[in-house]
Design an enzyme around this catalytic site. Structure first.
Site, short mmCIF file in Angstrom:
data_model
loop_
_atom_site.label_atom_id
_atom_site.label_comp_id
_atom_site.label_asym_id
_atom_site.label_seq_id
_atom_site.Cartn_x
_atom_site.Cartn_y
_atom_site.Cartn_z
N ASP A 1 -2.70 -1.80 10.45
CA ASP A 1 -2.92 -1.58 9.34
C ASP A 1 -3.43 -3.15 8.52
O ASP A 1 -4.02 -2.67 7.76
CB ASP A 1 -1.67 -1.28 8.52
CG ASP A 1 -0.66 0.01 8.50
OD1 ASP A 1 -1.41 0.64 8.52
OD2 ASP A 1 -0.21 0.24 7.75
N LYS B 1 0.69 -1.25 0.11
CA LYS B 1 0.39 0.16 -0.09
C LYS B 1 0.71 1.63 -0.16
O LYS B 1 2.18 1.05 0.41
CB LYS B 1 -1.13 -0.22 1.30
CG LYS B 1 -0.48 0.01 2.74
CD LYS B 1 0.20 1.45 3.24
CE LYS B 1 1.01 1.56 4.02
NZ LYS B 1 1.10 3.54 4.52
#
Length: 288
Positions: free
Chosen positions: A135, A9
């Site tokens: 996350d 990401k």
């Protein structure tokens, strides 16, 4: 054998708006998967043990690895008697601000679900995952997301406008803890326009997205490692609409509206030697 891709990401926007009593920071972030991924394979074994291997000997393969932790958690929760062999082909840069460990943990949830036919939903995965890392819930959901709270409050956004992304990690490692400690000691002078970024994504306005790229952690990391600014300048000289650091760093990415410009910038950064790990990529939405 079950095979899963674990996508990296980037942060298109990262704001810190406060800090909880338990030390976790309250954030507002726009997260985006890119087509850089690790590959995990899962097979049952009859030993009742978790056996984790990896293609790089610097990666822990014991209970300190999030893949191992997820497998152990699910084996206990669902009383799984068989063991599991997991192999990790690591491609995402380590300690890079790209959620490399978290995305592997997320892939382990999906790999174990498929291998053992577990009756677990995405929502249940996220509830378990946030206890292991802030996350991981995003990595379970994937795509283009507004992330709030400590990272566990997720709102899906439309797909990011089509573009090309150059991602480069210099040969330094940054302590996330140090970055946040330094951030806490200063007053944040500028907060990213996260709402405006959401609007730009919603309207498919790549220029509006690039205009609002911002990361409150970047000034902290950049003040210690000037190579970050040098990489950004090279990418923009090569044709990036904008370039910025992701997460707590040190990885830098540039967004391009043209593939030829991407390749030109890739050559510039490669020639500089600033980024031993350098990738030409695109945004992806894995659609789990």
């Amino acid at each position: 054998m079950i095979t899963r891709k674990a996508y990296a990401k980037i942060n298109l926007g990262l704001d810190v708006t406060g800090r909880r009593d338990d030390g976790y920071h309250i954030v507002r972030m726009i997260m985006q998967n890119v087509d850089i991924y690790d590959t995990l394979t899962f097979e049952k074994n009859d030993l009742g043990k978790i056996r984790l291997t990896a293609n790089k000997d610097t990666i822990p393969t014991d209970e300190h690895n999030l893949i191992y932790k997820v497998c152990a958690l699910l084996m206990e929760k669902y009383d799984i008697k068989d063991g599991v062999d997991v192999h990790l082909e690591k491609r995402i840069p380590v300690a890079a601000g790209m959620a490399g460990g978290s995305t592997d943990g997320a892939a382990a949830f999906y790999g174990m679900k498929e291998l053992f036919d577990l009756p677990i939903t995405q929502e249940e995965m996220c509830e378990m995952a946030v206890k292991l890392g802030a996350d991981i819930p995003y990595c379970i959901m994937g795509g283009t997301m507004l992330s709030e709270g400590i990272g566990e409050v997720l709102t899906a956004l439309p797909d990011m406008p089509d573009c090309y992304i150059l991602v480069g990690k210099p040969d330094i490692n940054v302590s996330t803890g140090w970055v946040y400690t330094e951030l806490d000691s200063k007053e944040i002078e500028f907060h990213p326009d996260i709402d405006g970024m959401c609007d730009a994504i919603g309207s498919g306005d790549l220029g509006g997205v690039c205009q609002r790229l911002s990361n409150v952690l970047e000034p902290v990391t950049k003040s210690k490692y000037d190579i970050i600014g040098k990489i950004e300048a090279l990418m923009e000289d090569g044709g990036a609409v904008r370039s910025i650091m992701t997460g707590s760093g040190p990885t830098v990415f540039g967004i391009f509206d043209d593939e030829d410009k991407l390749k030109k910038a890739y050559d510039k950064v490669k020639e500089s030697g600033y980024c031993p790990e350098l990738f030409m990529s695109k945004p992806v939405n894995p659609k789990y």
